[in-house]
Structures are given as structure tokens and as C-alpha cells.
Design a protein around this motif. Structure first.
Motif, PDB file in Angstrom:
ATOM      1  N   ALA A   1      29.894  53.325  41.026  1.00 28.81           N
ATOM      2  CA  ALA A   1      30.216  52.283  39.709  1.00 28.81           C
ATOM      3  C   ALA A   1      31.175  51.143  40.397  1.00 28.81           C
ATOM      4  CB  ALA A   1      30.858  53.834  39.161  1.00 28.81           C
ATOM      5  N   LEU A   2      31.441  50.362  39.094  1.00 32.33           N
ATOM      6  CA  LEU A   2      32.465  49.252  39.810  1.00 32.33           C
ATOM      7  C   LEU A   2      33.159  48.866  38.878  1.00 32.33           C
ATOM      8  CD1 LEU A   2      29.475  47.047  40.350  1.00 32.33           C
ATOM      9  CD2 LEU A   2      31.753  48.912  42.499  1.00 32.33           C
ATOM     10  N   ALA A   3      35.340  49.141  39.250  1.00 33.76           N
ATOM     11  CA  ALA A   3      35.584  48.228  37.960  1.00 33.76           C
ATOM     12  C   ALA A   3      35.553  47.259  36.946  1.00 33.76           C
ATOM     13  CB  ALA A   3      36.746  47.823  39.005  1.00 33.76           C
ATOM     14  N   GLY A   4      34.692  46.150  37.462  1.00 28.24           N
ATOM     15  CA  GLY A   4      33.816  44.898  36.862  1.00 28.24           C
ATOM     16  C   GLY A   4      35.054  44.082  36.596  1.00 28.24           C
ATOM     17  N   ALA A   5      34.569  43.492  35.573  1.00 32.54           N
ATOM     18  CA  ALA A   5      35.114  42.253  34.746  1.00 32.54           C
ATOM     19  C   ALA A   5      35.729  41.582  35.713  1.00 32.54           C
ATOM     20  CB  ALA A   5      36.360  42.990  33.869  1.00 32.54           C
TER      21      ALA A   5
END
Length: 418
Positions: free
Chosen positions: A350-354
């Protein structure tokens, strides 16, 4: 053959659940297309174009297109009528200020003298520059002249604020001496440091620390962007490995920054907002600037931000959906993937994103489907948003609330059957 009455056609599709004026729009579109029987389909298409819930199965915790940080708040529509003391001082019975509620909590969390909330981080930076550096220079490293989402760039934001950009250093190496030289030769009001929250420069690099810049003279403004409040992560008990190297607002202020700016809907896990924390005199100048009227947030944002800030002060990570999802062990996610009973359980990342923590992966788990089923999953009600990698559909459970696992399983079965 004469087409049916638009109003009668709209009444015939009332079970779609839209207000009558929207059903009329759908009916008109169907009649104009020469296919009155498509009115219900047009109405369903219109309903799905409205803002509504979606299940994020992408594994991107802060998915900009899905609203970034999810909020664990109920809308309250149809509930009891509630006003608030947004700009009302309960002690005196006179008009109060909307800047005092969440701002006190944010200052407490970051160790700042004061804080101010605006509607997003770009507005926070613009307000700071306009209030403190209009018609004067602002020194920025050439390696930090970033472009943020939507094509907006730091030089353009600075130009609109009325401040004058003073470039220092080079793309890969900028030293404190570069800022000092600029401060000595130009009318520099601020030293601006922009954290590379959405990119990384590696190799032969060097940058000046906030502590080094604070010793030069002009106030240091550090745009942290992602908005980690405190590097200690007391609300989690310990700092996760994937947050290594991410600066905290509290530590940046302690190092000598006069102001920090960051987003409310990134690592803070709150609503979209721009937050300014730091010296009380500089915060007061920002609050008094005419742009504050244009940038001020509404009561819903301030109420949500206050709820999130109170959760931090209670050290209650489970009350903040972003952290609740982020801290789940990958093993627990793998067990949920097995329990779905559909698809191929797999370990994912998964990724933190934004634009936060570029390159940092978070161990996760979910299920995979051979082929591209993204459109079929989106067509489910509620839509399930997955990612596709080399003709493999990945449903990552890191970003799915456990209460939605049965919905995700049903969406997968429907997609596979179709």
C-alpha cells in the motif's frame, strides 16, 4: 408516434430515488435521444454522477480522487437541528472568532504559540507570503521550486501573493550560505523551505536545515505539505518504519521555524484544510490580512478538524480512520483476504498517497483477479475502486473498512459472474 410527456416519464421512474427535478432532466435526455425507455438508465447514470460513498480498495490510503483522508463523521442530514458557537463567545455573549476553536488545539499539538486554519495548504502558503512578504523577496532553494497537484507551481503561487521570488542554490545542492548571501544582498522578508513531500532527489545532494536557516535572521517558513504533527507519533505508541525521515510540525518549530504550513487531509487524517502554526505575531498578521476572508473555512471543516485534533490529544488513533487503517498489521489483512472466499489471496504493498511519502511502501494484503475487472467493480453499488497492474486486478484491503468486506466480496462475485 408522439413521445410521452416528460413529466409522466419522470413520474414513472420515481423509484430511482432522485428528487423530481433531476428525474425530469433524465426524462428529457431520454426523449431527446429518441429512446424514452432509457429514462431509468439516464436517471441511474445521473445518480451515480453525484457525490456519494465509494469503497477504496486501491491500497492508497490518501487517494486524492477519493477525497484523501476519510472522515469518521456522520453527516447528520435529517437529524436534529444544531447550530454552533462558530463566531459566538459563550462567556460574553458577544461575537467571537472562528479562528479560536480548532486553532487552540492545533497549537497545543504542535507546540506553537498560535495557529490558523484556511481552506487548503496552497491557500496557507499564499496567505503567509501575501501577509508577510508582499513586494519583498522570499528566498527559496532551486531544488524546492515544486509543482503541486493540478499544475500549480511555487513560483506562480508566489507571484500571485505579491512576493518576489529569490532563487538560491542549485537543483541538487543548496547550503545555508546561499540563503545568507541572498538575505544580505536582497530585501528578503522570509526564508521559505518546501518539503519534497511528493518527490525525492537522491545522489549528490545537500540541503540546509531549518536550524541553520533560523540563525540567518529573516523568519523561516517551512511548508511541510504532508502534515505529520509530531515525529514521536504518541497516538500510535511508536513511529512506523514507513514514516522514517518525515519531518513533524512540532520538531520543525522546535528547530527554529517561525511558521509551518501543512494540509489537514494528508497525514493528519482530517478534512481538507490548510494549517499555519507558529509565532503568534506572524499568525496575527495572517489572520488580519484581507485574503483571510476569502480563504477562511466553514463550520463543517472546523468542526471536523476539531474532532480530529481532540482525538490526537486523547492519543486515540482508532478515532482517526487514516491511522486506524494504516496501523493494521499485514497479517490481519491477510486473514481477512482469506475470509473473503473469493479471488486469489496475495500480499500487496500500500501507499500513503496524496503526494505524501514518495517511494515509501506499506506492507499489505488483499486478493487478485486475473484480468481487468476495474469497470465491473466500479459498477457495483456502492462502487468498489480497485487497481489494475499488468492485467491483474488488485483489491487491497489496507484501505477497506472491515465492515465493508462482505460488500467487496459480493462485488467481486458479481464482477466474475458478468
Amino acid at each position: 408516434m408522439r413521445p410521452p410527456s416528460v413529466n409522466d416519464l419522470a413520474l414513472s421512474i420515481a423509484d430511482v430515488g432522485l428528487p423530481h427535478p433531476l428525474l425530469v432532466i433524465a426524462a428529457r435526455a431520454a426523449v431527446a435521444a429518441g429512446d424514452p425507455d432509457s429514462a431509468a438508465s439516464e436517471a441511474h447514470r445521473l445518480r451515480r454522477s453525484l457525490l456519494g460513498p465509494a469503497i477504496n480498495a486501491t491500497g492508497v490510503l490518501l487517494h486524492t480522487n477519493l477525497g484523501r483522508a476519510p472522515l469518521g463523521l456522520e453527516a447528520g442530514v435529517g437529524g436534529p437541528v444544531r447550530f454552533s458557537n462558530l463566531e459566538f463567545a459563550l462567556a460574553s455573549g458577544r461575537r467571537g472568532s472562528r479562528t479560536t476553536h480548532a486553532s487552540l488545539l492545533l497549537a497545543t499539538l504542535t507546540g506553537a504559540e498560535a495557529a490558523l486554519v484556511v481552506n487548503n495548504c496552497a491557500a496557507a502558503v499564499t496567505l503567509v507570503l501575501a501577509a508577510l512578504a508582499r513586494d519583498r523577496g522570499v528566498a527559496v532553494s532551486r531544488g524546492e521550486l515544486v509543482e503541486i497537484g493540478g499544475g500549480f507551481r511555487v513560483p506562480e503561487v508566489m507571484e500571485q501573493s505579491g512576493a518576489r521570488l529569490v532563487e538560491v542554490g542549485t537543483t541538487n545542492r543548496t547550503r545555508a550560505a546561499d540563503y545568507r548571501a541572498a538575505a544580505e544582498r536582497d530585501d528578503v522578508a522570509l526564508l521559505l523551505k518546501v518539503h519534497p513531500s511528493n518527490y525525492r532527489i537522491t545522489g549528490f545532494t545537500e540541503e540546509a536545515s531549518v536550524a541553520d536557516l533560523a540563525a540567518i535572521g529573516p523568519p523561516v517558513v517551512s511548508d511541510l505539505g504532508s502534515g505529520l504533527l509530531d515525529e514521536r507519533c504518541d497516538w500510535l505508541g511508536q513511529r512506523p518504519d514507513w514514516l522514517a525521515g518525515e519531518p513533524g510540525a512540532r520538531q520543525t518549530l522546535a528547530a527554529g521555524a517561525a511558521l509551518v504550513t501543512f494540509s489537514g487531509d494528508k497525514l493528519m487524517g482530517g478534512p481538507q484544510a490548510g494549517i499555519i502554526c507558529g509565532r503568534a505575531d506572524l499568525i496575527a498578521a495572517c489572520a488580519a490580512h484581507p485574503l483571510m476572508r476569502a480563504f477562511r473555512p466553514g463550520s463543517l471543516v472546523l468542526d471536523a478538524l476539531q474532532s480530529v485534533a481532540l482525538a490526537y490529544l486523547r492519543r486515540d488513533a482508532d478515532a482517526i480512520p487514516f491511522w486506524r487503517m494504516a496501523k493494521v498489521p499485514a497479517e490481519e489483512l491477510a486473514q481477512r483476504a482469506d475470509a473473503l472466499g473469493v479471488g486469489r489471496p496475495s500480499r500487496t504493498t500500500a501507499l500513503a498517497g496524496a503526494g505524501s511519502l514518495p517511494g515509501q511502501e506499506i506492507p499489505s494484503a488483499g486478493v487478485e483477479l486475473d484480468g481487468d475487472y476495474a469497470a465491473a467493480l466500479r459498477a457495483f453499488d456502492p462502487p468498489v475502486i480497485a487497481r489494475v497492474n499488468e492485467q491483474t486486478t488488485v483489491i487491497d484491503l489496507r484501505t477497506v473498512d472491515p465492515a465493508d468486506d462482505t460488500v467487496v466480496a459480493a462485488a467481486i462475485r458479481r464482477a466474475l459472474s458478468e
